[in-house]
Motif scaffolding. Structure first.
Motif, PDB file in Angstrom:
ATOM      1  N   ARG A   1       6.877   3.199  12.470  1.00  0.00           N
ATOM      2  CA  ARG A   1       6.550   4.047  11.324  1.00  0.00           C
ATOM      3  C   ARG A   1       5.036   4.092  11.089  1.00  0.00           C
ATOM      4  O   ARG A   1       4.485   5.106  10.676  1.00  0.00           O
ATOM      5  CB  ARG A   1       7.276   3.499  10.083  1.00  0.00           C
ATOM      6  CG  ARG A   1       7.165   4.385   8.854  1.00  0.00           C
ATOM      7  CD  ARG A   1       7.903   3.774   7.671  1.00  0.00           C
ATOM      8  NE  ARG A   1       7.259   2.569   7.169  1.00  0.00           N
ATOM      9  CZ  ARG A   1       7.851   1.383   7.075  1.00  0.00           C
ATOM     10  NH1 ARG A   1       9.098   1.222   7.440  1.00  0.00           N
ATOM     11  NH2 ARG A   1       7.183   0.343   6.591  1.00  0.00           N
ATOM     12  N   ARG A   2       4.377   2.989  11.345  1.00  0.00           N
ATOM     13  CA  ARG A   2       2.940   2.913  11.052  1.00  0.00           C
ATOM     14  C   ARG A   2       2.049   3.426  12.177  1.00  0.00           C
ATOM     15  O   ARG A   2       0.872   3.721  11.954  1.00  0.00           O
ATOM     16  CB  ARG A   2       2.561   1.456  10.738  1.00  0.00           C
ATOM     17  CG  ARG A   2       3.143   1.002   9.414  1.00  0.00           C
ATOM     18  CD  ARG A   2       2.910  -0.477   9.167  1.00  0.00           C
ATOM     19  NE  ARG A   2       3.500  -0.857   7.885  1.00  0.00           N
ATOM     20  CZ  ARG A   2       3.658  -2.108   7.492  1.00  0.00           C
ATOM     21  NH1 ARG A   2       3.268  -3.106   8.262  1.00  0.00           N
ATOM     22  NH2 ARG A   2       4.202  -2.362   6.312  1.00  0.00           N
TER      23      ARG A   2
ATOM     24  N   LEU B   1      -0.234   7.033  12.254  1.00  0.00           N
ATOM     25  CA  LEU B   1      -1.512   7.024  11.540  1.00  0.00           C
ATOM     26  C   LEU B   1      -2.614   6.461  12.444  1.00  0.00           C
ATOM     27  O   LEU B   1      -3.729   6.997  12.502  1.00  0.00           O
ATOM     28  CB  LEU B   1      -1.399   6.178  10.262  1.00  0.00           C
ATOM     29  CG  LEU B   1      -2.717   5.938   9.521  1.00  0.00           C
ATOM     30  CD1 LEU B   1      -3.265   7.241   8.957  1.00  0.00           C
ATOM     31  CD2 LEU B   1      -2.542   4.907   8.417  1.00  0.00           C
TER      32      LEU B   1
ATOM     33  N   ILE C   1      -4.623   5.833   3.065  1.00  0.00           N
ATOM     34  CA  ILE C   1      -5.114   6.382   4.339  1.00  0.00           C
ATOM     35  C   ILE C   1      -6.641   6.483   4.414  1.00  0.00           C
ATOM     36  O   ILE C   1      -7.238   6.019   5.396  1.00  0.00           O
ATOM     37  CB  ILE C   1      -4.433   7.746   4.640  1.00  0.00           C
ATOM     38  CG1 ILE C   1      -2.947   7.496   4.925  1.00  0.00           C
ATOM     39  CG2 ILE C   1      -5.099   8.429   5.837  1.00  0.00           C
ATOM     40  CD1 ILE C   1      -2.123   8.754   5.111  1.00  0.00           C
TER      41      ILE C   1
ATOM     42  N   THR D   1      -8.860   4.429   7.039  1.00  0.00           N
ATOM     43  CA  THR D   1      -9.743   5.160   7.943  1.00  0.00           C
ATOM     44  C   THR D   1     -11.161   4.610   7.866  1.00  0.00           C
ATOM     45  O   THR D   1     -11.824   4.414   8.892  1.00  0.00           O
ATOM     46  CB  THR D   1      -9.736   6.662   7.591  1.00  0.00           C
ATOM     47  OG1 THR D   1      -8.368   7.094   7.543  1.00  0.00           O
ATOM     48  CG2 THR D   1     -10.477   7.479   8.627  1.00  0.00           C
TER      49      THR D   1
ATOM     50  N   ASP E   1      -1.518  -1.338   0.134  1.00  0.00           N
ATOM     51  CA  ASP E   1      -0.200  -0.903   0.600  1.00  0.00           C
ATOM     52  C   ASP E   1      -0.391   0.104   1.724  1.00  0.00           C
ATOM     53  O   ASP E   1      -0.631   1.291   1.479  1.00  0.00           O
ATOM     54  CB  ASP E   1       0.578  -0.286  -0.571  1.00  0.00           C
ATOM     55  CG  ASP E   1       1.953   0.196  -0.124  1.00  0.00           C
ATOM     56  OD1 ASP E   1       2.269   0.077   1.086  1.00  0.00           O
ATOM     57  OD2 ASP E   1       2.700   0.692  -0.974  1.00  0.00           O
TER      58      ASP E   1
ATOM     59  N   LYS F   1      -3.725   8.760  15.124  1.00  0.00           N
ATOM     60  CA  LYS F   1      -4.637   9.770  14.597  1.00  0.00           C
ATOM     61  C   LYS F   1      -6.037   9.167  14.419  1.00  0.00           C
ATOM     62  O   LYS F   1      -7.045   9.748  14.811  1.00  0.00           O
ATOM     63  CB  LYS F   1      -4.097  10.274  13.249  1.00  0.00           C
ATOM     64  CG  LYS F   1      -4.524  11.706  12.957  1.00  0.00           C
ATOM     65  CD  LYS F   1      -4.148  12.155  11.560  1.00  0.00           C
ATOM     66  CE  LYS F   1      -2.651  12.356  11.344  1.00  0.00           C
ATOM     67  NZ  LYS F   1      -2.314  12.563   9.918  1.00  0.00           N
TER      68      LYS F   1
ATOM     69  N   ASP G   1       1.554   1.538   3.594  1.00  0.00           N
ATOM     70  CA  ASP G   1       2.565   2.600   3.716  1.00  0.00           C
ATOM     71  C   ASP G   1       2.400   3.683   2.650  1.00  0.00           C
ATOM     72  O   ASP G   1       3.169   4.633   2.615  1.00  0.00           O
ATOM     73  CB  ASP G   1       3.967   1.981   3.667  1.00  0.00           C
ATOM     74  CG  ASP G   1       4.212   1.052   4.847  1.00  0.00           C
ATOM     75  OD1 ASP G   1       3.770   1.386   5.962  1.00  0.00           O
ATOM     76  OD2 ASP G   1       4.798  -0.021   4.647  1.00  0.00           O
ATOM     77  N   ASP G   2       1.410   3.500   1.793  1.00  0.00           N
ATOM     78  CA  ASP G   2       1.162   4.485   0.744  1.00  0.00           C
ATOM     79  C   ASP G   2       0.086   5.464   1.217  1.00  0.00           C
ATOM     80  O   ASP G   2      -0.956   5.042   1.736  1.00  0.00           O
ATOM     81  CB  ASP G   2       0.699   3.746  -0.526  1.00  0.00           C
ATOM     82  CG  ASP G   2       0.663   4.666  -1.724  1.00  0.00           C
ATOM     83  OD1 ASP G   2       0.055   5.767  -1.626  1.00  0.00           O
ATOM     84  OD2 ASP G   2       1.251   4.307  -2.756  1.00  0.00           O
ATOM     85  N   ALA G   3       0.342   6.743   1.021  1.00  0.00           N
ATOM     86  CA  ALA G   3      -0.612   7.764   1.481  1.00  0.00           C
ATOM     87  C   ALA G   3      -2.003   7.551   0.884  1.00  0.00           C
ATOM     88  O   ALA G   3      -3.014   7.873   1.518  1.00  0.00           O
ATOM     89  CB  ALA G   3      -0.096   9.155   1.122  1.00  0.00           C
ATOM     90  N   ALA G   4      -2.053   7.000  -0.303  1.00  0.00           N
ATOM     91  CA  ALA G   4      -3.352   6.781  -0.958  1.00  0.00           C
ATOM     92  C   ALA G   4      -4.218   5.803  -0.176  1.00  0.00           C
ATOM     93  O   ALA G   4      -5.439   5.755  -0.354  1.00  0.00           O
ATOM     94  CB  ALA G   4      -3.131   6.266  -2.383  1.00  0.00           C
TER      95      ALA G   4
END
Lengths: 437, 421
Positions: free
Chosen positions: B115-116, B119, B91, B95, B84, B122, B86-89
Motif C-alpha cells: 500500500r505504501r 508513493l 505526503i 517528500t 501518519d 513516485k 498513510d495520511d495524505a497530509a
C-alpha cells in the motif's frame, strides 16, 4: 558495464578481493561480494593441510550424472580425499562466483606474488590462526606499506585483540561462549538444544560482507583502508536479542522458553505434531480473533470453548494444557493442508519444513527463483542457494564474475596469473615447476 | 583531504547518509546496523508508536511503549518522528524528507508495504538517487507473499527449526518438537541481508549515480542459513536429524553435553586428531585424574576396538569436565589448545575481561533511569576500538519530530497542524 548504464549492473564492478579464507565465515562474506560482481580470487595450495577442509568434507557429488534436473539419491563416498577436492557439495554451495588459484605461501616467491597481487587489490581476507600472516611477513602493517588503501579483514572465533586472542574456537565454541547455545531450547532443567549447525559461521559472514562493502565505499571516496578484526563471538552478542539488557534491568538469570513467546501475549505459540513421521507445524495465535478462528477450524471442540482459554491472559496461564489439546487436534492433520486452512483464516501458521520440503515443494522459493542452477567444471550443473533479495538495478547473481559455481582447485591459474597479474607463459611454467603456483 | 584517519574504524563510514525507517520490527535491525556505521536513521512512527515498542520484555511491569527493551535494544542512535505516513497530509512532508534522504526502508506485512510503495515510486522518480528497500515476510511477489508470519513461523518455513532441537528417543522417534532458537533470528537474518543489499546499492550508486528498489524476503533470508541441510539433500537425498546442542546429521551422532563441577553445561568434544587426544591426556593430568591414554595398552585398544577406545576417551572427558568449575575447565582446556567453552548465559559476558578489553559492549546513558546500560555494540574492532559506534539510547516517541521536520523545511505551523491530525 559502462558507468551510467545501470540496468543489470554490478554493484562491485572493478573491485578485487584476495581471499585467503577457509571453511565458512570468510568464504560466506566473500561469496556475497562475488555475487555483486567483485572479482574474488580464492587462494589455496596443493598440500592437504593448505586445502580448504570443506573441499573434502561430505556430502560429495556422485560419480554418475545428476538425474534430469533433480536430486541425487544415495551417499557418494567419493574417491578418497585427493579425488574429492573438486567434488565437495557444500564447498560448491559456499564458493560460487569465485576464481580459484593455487599459491604456495611457504615459498618466498609465493609471498612475493601475493604482495604483487595486493598492490592493486581492494581488500584481502584471511582466517589463519593468530600470527600466521605476520610469520610470513604478510600482516596488515606490512601489506599497507605496499598498498595504503588496502582493506584487511581477519575473522576469528573470539577476535585477534583481547584477553582470549590466542584461544581456539570454531562456530559451536563461539555459540556456546557468547550465549546463543544457552538461549535455544526448552526451559531448565532441560539442557539447551542449541543450534543444529554453526550459526556463527554464517551470520559473521554476512557482517563481514556489510563491513567490507562499507569499507570499499569509503576507500573509493577517500582512499582510506582499514583493518577489520572480526569476531564470531562478538557477533553472537549482537544476536542475543534483549537478554543482556533485560538482565541488567531485572538482575535475574536469562531463562529459556522453547517455542513460546514470553514477550507478547501470544498463545498458543509453538510447534505441534502432524500426521506422519516427524512432521510438525508452527502456529502463532496473536489475537482473540485468531483464537476464535482456530476454534472454528478445529470444529469447535468442547475443550477449546472453555472460559479459561477465552482471553490471551487465560491462554497464557494454561499454556501447557492448551498445547496438549491443540496437539491432539493437529496430530491427525496433514501438515500442508492444515497450514493452508489456518492461513486462509488469517492465522500465522507454517510447516516445519525440512530441506526436502524446501527444495521439492516450497512454491514461494520456486516462484522467486531462489535456487540457481550453476555449472561446475568437474561435477556438472547443480542448484546453488541464492541471495534473499531482489535488487532492481544491480541484482545479486551468485554465479558472480565467473558465471559458475565453485572453482576447482587452481582452476583459474592461467587467467589470474596470466591476465590479471601479467605473468608470461614462461614465467608461469617455471613458477609451477618450482612449486610456487 | 578527508578527515578520516587511514587507520580509522568504520563507525563513521556512513556519516552524511540519511535513512528513513518506516514500518515494524522487520526493519529495526537493518537500520540499527547502518546506524552503527554512522548513518542518521530517522524512524517515522505512527502516533501510538511503532509496533516494535509493543514487544517485550519491558523495563516496568506495565507494557508502556516507552519501556520496551526490545525497542531500546534495536533502536540505539535513531531519531523518532511522529507522522501518519498513510495520511495524505503527510505526503508533502515525506517528500521533503525524502529529498535529503539516501535510503527509505519500508518494512512490515506485505499488504502494508504494498500500500505504501506507490508513493515511494513516485518520490523516487523525482529523486533517482534514492534507494528504497522493503523487508517483508516473503517478499513482494510469489504465492506466499500475503501469508501471515511471526518469527516462529518464519523459522519453521525457512528450515532452521527442522535442524534445531533435541535428540530422538532411543527408538529413534522424536518426543520433543523442533526448536526455533529464541530471540528473533528471522528478523536478524532479514535485517543482515537487507543491510548487505543496501550496502551493495550504495556502492552501485557511487558507480552509476542511480538508486534502486530492493525487495528483501525474510523467508529466503532464513533459508540461506541452514548450512549443509540443502546440499546434503540435493546431492545425496538425505534429510538431517536434529540433535541436542550439536550439528544435525544424516544419522544420530555421539551425544556430547557434559556438566562441570559447578553445574554448567560445557561444550567439550574431541575431534579424531592426535593433537586433541594428547591434549585430553594433559588436561586429565592437570586435574589429577588417572588415565591410560598414551600407554601401549591403550594404543593397542585403539587398534583393536576403536569404539571401546572412543567410549573410554569420552568417559574420561566427562570426568575431567566434572572435576572443576566451568570457568577453570574453560581456561585449562584452552591452554592446551582444545576449543571448549562453557555454555554461558548471555549476561555472563557482561563482566568478561575479554569483551571489556575489546569494547564489545556500548555503554549507553539512560538519563531517565539515572543509570547507563550496556548493549552489544559491535562485531569487530580495528585493533583499538569497535567498528560500530553506538552512543545514544533509543528515542522516545516523537522525540525528534520538531528538530527533523524543521530541518527539512517544514514550517512550525505545518508541524503543529500535523500534530493535531
Amino acid at each position: 558495464m559502462s558507468i551510467g548504464d545501470a540496468k543489470g549492473g554490478r554493484a562491485l564492478e572493478g573491485v578485487r578481493i584476495i581471499d585467503l579464507t577457509w571453511l565458512q565465515v570468510g568464504p560466506q562474506a566473500t561469496r556475497l561480494l562475488a555475487s555483486f560482481g567483485a572479482q574474488v580470487i580464492r587462494i589455496e595450495w596443493r598440500e592437504r593441510k593448505a586445502i580448504d577442509f570443506i573441499r573434502y568434507s561430505p556430502p560429495f557429488a556422485p560419480d554418475h550424472a545428476r538425474p534430469d534436473g533433480g536430486i541425487s539419491q544415495g551417499v557418494s563416498h567419493g574417491h578418497g580425499i585427493r579425488g574429492n577436492f573438486d567434488r565437495g557439495a557444500y564447498f560448491n554451495n559456499t564458493n560460487p562466483g569465485k576464481y580459484g588459484i593455487t599459491l604456495n605461501l611457504n615459498h618466498p616467491k609465493g609471498r612475493d606474488l601475493l604482495r604483487r597481487m595486493v598492490r592493486d587489490a581492494n581488500a584481502i581476507t584471511e582466517n589463519f590462526s593468530p600470527g600466521q600472516m605476520d610469520k610470513w611477513n604478510l600482516g596488515y602493517e606490512e601489506l599497507r606499506k605496499i598498498n595504503p588503501r588496502i582493506i584487511y579483514m581477519q575473522t576469528t572465533g573470539v577476535g585477534k585483540a583481547g584477553v582470549y586472542k590466542d584461544y581456539v574456537s570454531y562456530g559451536p565454541t563461539a555459540q556456546a561462549f557468547s550465549g546463543l547455545t544457552f538461549l535455544s531450547g526448552l526451559p531448565e532443567p532441560r539442557p539447551p538444544a542449541g543450534w543444529g549447525y554453526s550459526y556463527l559461521d554464517h551470520s559473521p559472514g554476512y557482517f563481514g560482507a556489510i563491513m567490507l562493502m562499507a569499507a570499499i565505499r569509503r576507500q573509493r571516496e577517500t582512499g582510506a583502508g582499514c583493518y577489520i578484526d572480526m569476531s564470531q563471538s562478538e557477533t553472537g552478542l549482537m544476536l542475543s536479542g534483549t537478554s543482556i539488557v533485560e538482565h541488567q534491568i531485572t538482575g535475574k538469570p536469562t531463562a529459556r522458553y522453547g517455542n513460546r513467546m514470553p514477550f507478547r501475549d501470544w498463545s498458543p505459540h509453538g510447534a505441534y505434531r502432524c500426521d506422519g513421521d516427524d512432521n510438525w507445524i508452527a502456529i502463532s495465535i496473536q489475537s482473540d480473533e485468531q483464537w476464535r478462528a482456530l476454534i472454528e477450524e478445529m470444529g469447535s471442540p468442547e475443550w477449546a470453548r472453555h472460559d479459561q482459554f477465552a482471553s490471551a491472559a487465560g491462554r497464557k496461564q494454561h499454556e501447557d494444557a492448551l498445547d496438549e489439546m491443540l496437539a491432539t487436534f493437529t496430530s491427525a492433520c496433514e501438515r500442508y493442508d492444515l497450514m493452508n486452512r489456518l492461513q486462509a483464516r488469517g492465522i500465522a501458521a507454517g510447516v516445519v519444513q525440512k530441506a526436502s520440503d524446501r527444495f521439492d515443494r516450497d512454491p514461494q522459493l520456486k516462484a522467486r527463483g531462489y535456487f540457481v542452477e550453476l555449472p561446475h567444471s568437474e561435477i556438472g550443473t547443480w542448484p546453488i542457494e541464492g541471495f534473499p533479495a531482489k535488487l532492481s538495478r544491480s541484482p545479486a547473481n551468485v554465479g558472480g564474475a565467473t558465471g559458475r559455481a565453485a572453482p576447482k582447485l587452481g582452476e583459474d591459474n592461467d587467467f589470474v596469473y596470466g591476465k590479471l597479474v601479467g605473468l608470461s607463459a614462461d614465467e608461469m611454467s617455471s613458477l609451477a615447476e618450482e612449486g610456487v603456483i | 583531504m578527508n578527515d578520516l584517519d587511514h587507520n580509522g574504524n568504520l563507525g563513521s563510514s556512513l556519516a552524511n547518509f540519511t535513512i528513513l525507517e518506516i514500518g515494524n520490527q522487520l526493519g529495526d535491525y537493518a537500520a540499527l546496523l547502518l546506524a552503527g556505521l554512522g548513518a542518521e536513521v530517522i524512524k517515522i512512527e505512527p502516533r501510538d508508536g511503532a509496533e516494535s515498542r509493543r514487544i517485550g520484555p519491558f523495563a516496568t511491569a506495565s507494557d508502556d511503549i516507552e519501556q520496551s527493551l526490545f525497542f531500546w535494544r534495536y533502536n540505539l542512535n535513531k531519531k523518532s518522528v511522529v507522522l501518519d505516513v498513510d495520511d495524505a497530509a503527510a505526503i508533502p512532508v515525506l517528500t521533503a524528507l525524502a529529498a535529503t534522504a539516501d535510503i527509505v526502508l519500508l518494512s512490515g506485512e506485505f499488504e502494508t508495504v504494498e500500500r505504501r510503495l506507490p508513493l515511494w515510486r513516485k518520490i523516487a522518480a523525482d529523486n533517482p538517487r534514492l534507494i528504497v528497500c522493503t523487508i517483508t515476510p516473503f517478499g513482494l511477489d510469489g504465492p506466499y507473499r500475503a501469508l501471515k508470519a511471526t518469527d516462529l513461523v518464519q523459522m519453521a518455513l525457512g528450515g532452521i527449526m527442522a535442524v534445531c532441537g533435541y535428540d530422538p528417543a532411543d527408538d529413534g522417534v522424536y518426543d520433543t518438537p523442533p526448536i526455533a532458537p529464541a530471540m528473533w533470528h528471522s528478523y536478524h537474518l532479514g535485517g543482515e541481508y537487507a543491510a548487505v543489499a543496501m550496502m551493495a546499492a550504495i556502492n552501485f550508486r557511487e558507480l552509476s549515480g542511480e538508486g534502486q528498489f530492493i525487495d528483501v524476503s525474510v523467508h529466503e533470508a532464513v533459508n540461506t542459513c541452514t548450512e549443509v541441510a540443502i546440499p546434503t539433500y540435493i546431492y545425496s537425498g538425505l534429510v538431517l536429524k536434529r540433535q541436542t546442542a550439536r550439528h544435525a546429521a544424516p544419522s544420530v551422532t555421539h551425544a556430547r553435553l557434559s556438566k562441570s563441577a559447578d553445574g554448567v553445561f560445557m561444550l567439550a568434544g574431541l575431534s579424531p586428531f592426535e593433537r586433541e587426544m594428547r591434549a585430553l591426556g594433559e588436561l586429565a593430568d592437570q586435574v589429577g585424574i588417572g588415565h591410560v591414554l598414551g600407554t601401549p595398552e591403550f594404543v593397542q585398544l585403539e587398534k583393536e576396538d576403536r569404539v571401546a577406545a572412543a567410549i573410554y576417551r569420552n568417559d574420561l572427558l566427562g570426568e575431567v569436565v566434572e572435576s572443576r568449575s566451568a570457568d577453570e575447565i574453560f581456561r585449562r582446556a584452552q591452554s592446551v589448545g582444545l576449543a571448549w567453552s562453557p555454555i554461558r548465559r548471555p549476561e555472563d559476558n557482561l563482566d568478561d575481561p575479554h569483551f571489556a578489553a575489546r569494547g564489545s559492549f556500548a555503554t549507553i546513558e539512560h538519563p531517565e533511569l539515572g543509570r547507563s546500560l550496556r548493549y552489544p555494540g559491535t562485531v569487530a574492532s580495528d585493533g583499538q576500538s569497535p567498528h560500530f559506534s553506538y552512543t545514544r539510547r533509543a528515542p522516545h516517541l516523537g522525540e525528534h519530530t520538531a528538530e527533523v521536520l524543521t530541518r527539512a523545511g517544514v514550517t512550525a505551523t505545518t508541524i503543529a497542524s500535523l500534530r493535531k491530525l
